[in-house]
Design a protein around this motif. Sequence first.
Motif, mmCIF file in Angstrom:
data_model
loop_
_atom_site.group_PDB
_atom_site.id
_atom_site.type_symbol
_atom_site.label_atom_id
_atom_site.label_comp_id
_atom_site.label_asym_id
_atom_site.label_seq_id
_atom_site.Cartn_x
_atom_site.Cartn_y
_atom_site.Cartn_z
ATOM 1 N N GLY A 71 0.823 -1.208 0.000
ATOM 2 C CA GLY A 71 0.000 0.000 0.000
ATOM 3 C C GLY A 71 0.852 1.252 0.000
ATOM 4 O O GLY A 71 1.835 1.373 -0.748
ATOM 5 N N ARG A 73 -2.847 5.960 4.422
ATOM 6 C CA ARG A 73 -3.043 6.700 3.168
ATOM 7 C C ARG A 73 -2.612 8.156 3.281
ATOM 8 O O ARG A 73 -2.188 8.767 2.306
ATOM 9 C CB ARG A 73 -4.517 6.666 2.758
ATOM 10 N N ASP A 132 -4.082 5.572 -6.335
ATOM 11 C CA ASP A 132 -4.324 4.978 -5.015
ATOM 12 C C ASP A 132 -5.384 5.763 -4.249
ATOM 13 O O ASP A 132 -6.316 5.190 -3.671
ATOM 14 C CB ASP A 132 -3.033 4.963 -4.183
ATOM 15 N N SER A 152 -8.989 5.733 -5.738
ATOM 16 C CA SER A 152 -9.666 4.454 -5.489
ATOM 17 C C SER A 152 -10.086 4.327 -4.028
ATOM 18 O O SER A 152 -11.218 3.954 -3.731
ATOM 19 C CB SER A 152 -8.742 3.296 -5.863
ATOM 20 N N ALA A 153 -9.171 4.628 -3.109
ATOM 21 C CA ALA A 153 -9.444 4.408 -1.686
ATOM 22 C C ALA A 153 -10.339 5.489 -1.097
ATOM 23 O O ALA A 153 -11.274 5.193 -0.347
ATOM 24 C CB ALA A 153 -8.134 4.330 -0.907
ATOM 25 N N ASN A 154 -10.071 6.752 -1.407
ATOM 26 C CA ASN A 154 -10.839 7.841 -0.803
ATOM 27 C C ASN A 154 -12.171 8.066 -1.507
ATOM 28 O O ASN A 154 -13.220 8.160 -0.865
ATOM 29 C CB ASN A 154 -10.025 9.145 -0.828
ATOM 30 N N ARG A 209 -13.394 6.146 -4.155
ATOM 31 C CA ARG A 209 -13.967 4.907 -4.712
ATOM 32 C C ARG A 209 -14.192 5.015 -6.218
ATOM 33 O O ARG A 209 -15.169 4.490 -6.772
ATOM 34 C CB ARG A 209 -15.288 4.533 -4.035
ATOM 35 N N VAL A 211 -13.509 2.925 4.742
ATOM 36 C CA VAL A 211 -13.712 2.194 3.491
ATOM 37 C C VAL A 211 -14.299 0.834 3.858
ATOM 38 O O VAL A 211 -13.561 -0.116 4.173
ATOM 39 C CB VAL A 211 -12.393 2.028 2.715
ATOM 40 N N VAL A 233 -12.834 -2.470 2.505
ATOM 41 C CA VAL A 233 -11.538 -2.897 3.038
ATOM 42 C C VAL A 233 -11.730 -3.659 4.345
ATOM 43 O O VAL A 233 -11.156 -4.733 4.552
ATOM 44 C CB VAL A 233 -10.618 -1.678 3.251
#
Length: 399
Positions: free
Chosen positions: A75, A171, A253, A256-258, A260, A387, A390
């Motif tokens: 990550g 992150r 990154d 996608s993570a924050n 979506r 998230v 996750v």
Amino acid sequence: MEMDGTAGVSGHRHADESLLDNPALLTERDPGGMLRFTASAGAQVRESAALAAEANLSLLEDDGRPRAVVIAGIGTAGRTGDVLATVAGPRCPVPVIPHRSAGVPGWVGAADVVIAVSASGRSPEALGAAEAAHRRGARLVAVGAPDSQLQSVAERARAPFIPVPRRAPARASLWALTVPVLLAARTLGLVKVNEADLAETAARLDADADRCRPTAESFVNPAKSLALGLSGSVPIVWGSSPLATVAARRFGDTLSANARYPVVTGALGEAGRGRVGLLDGVFGGLAEGERDIFADPDDSGPDGTRLRLVLLRDGGLNAEDDTDEPLAVEERRADAVQTLAERRGVRCDVVTAEGGSALERLASLMAVPDFASIYLALAHGLDPMAVPAVTEMKELANQ
């Protein structure tokens, strides 16, 4: 349409643009404080540099220059290896190898250095690499949360450990984890990062945090403007140089993570060998060719999602830089893809690097996109901190 599923998913399909100019509501929708944590990037650089200075990194010098350096982590921790590789550049005297799997490559031995990185200090990848390095007699450096499993492994191996307090989610801790890795590599003679570079990078991050603050309205806030441009699109993020490509992948990154959002990232040179064809496809030129000429160019409308290109341009420090290919080639390629996008009606946002060192230039390409990913999440009613997928995946995988 509001959605509240059994997995705790909530939000709305279409972005609420008005929310981004309501600072009080932004704070309410960001209960975990991701905006605040992201604004701490400059402070992270200063704090982790001080912590690295207190660690006994001089132990690394005893055996001279290593055969290779492996940076182990997953990550955001894994991205620190990419940063080191690009800051070290193509003329680095030894291979710099990011490693994102458990353990270490089979060839690692006493002639090598392993840098194990984990924000929590307990990721299996970092722990496995640290333990494998100790067994094989490789020099080890560990970076992570104090009083963690990773610190215990480092102490057992009598290896330097740089304690990075976990003040934010991984992150939002890229700079806290990256600076110790760079300073360990400097001790080994692999990179030229001095105190002035760190100070200027921290100042750059502070300045960009101020420009991207929640109270700055969308028309003067580059992160809010970028988030609104990306709203409802399929983002493509390409970097014009190796350094800009690291920033592009970092943006992938965080999007996608924050937020979506699905995103395509990579090097512009690689894109020119095939992926640039996306601009001609059903989300690109084909869709744009059928658009009503009177329609709002920023409105995807009922006939589907469209591409949005984000081009991160480096430009290099000067024409004599030790780069993989001539600066002029990178610049012509970047100009060409902007022209291609324009001809096909695909909107393009450009972020251009600034600064006097590779590290500061990298920071200038990462700061605004980091904030943009959070604003995009908030515009969709998503909590950028939590998230659910996750958490659920970890639960399912550990059953």
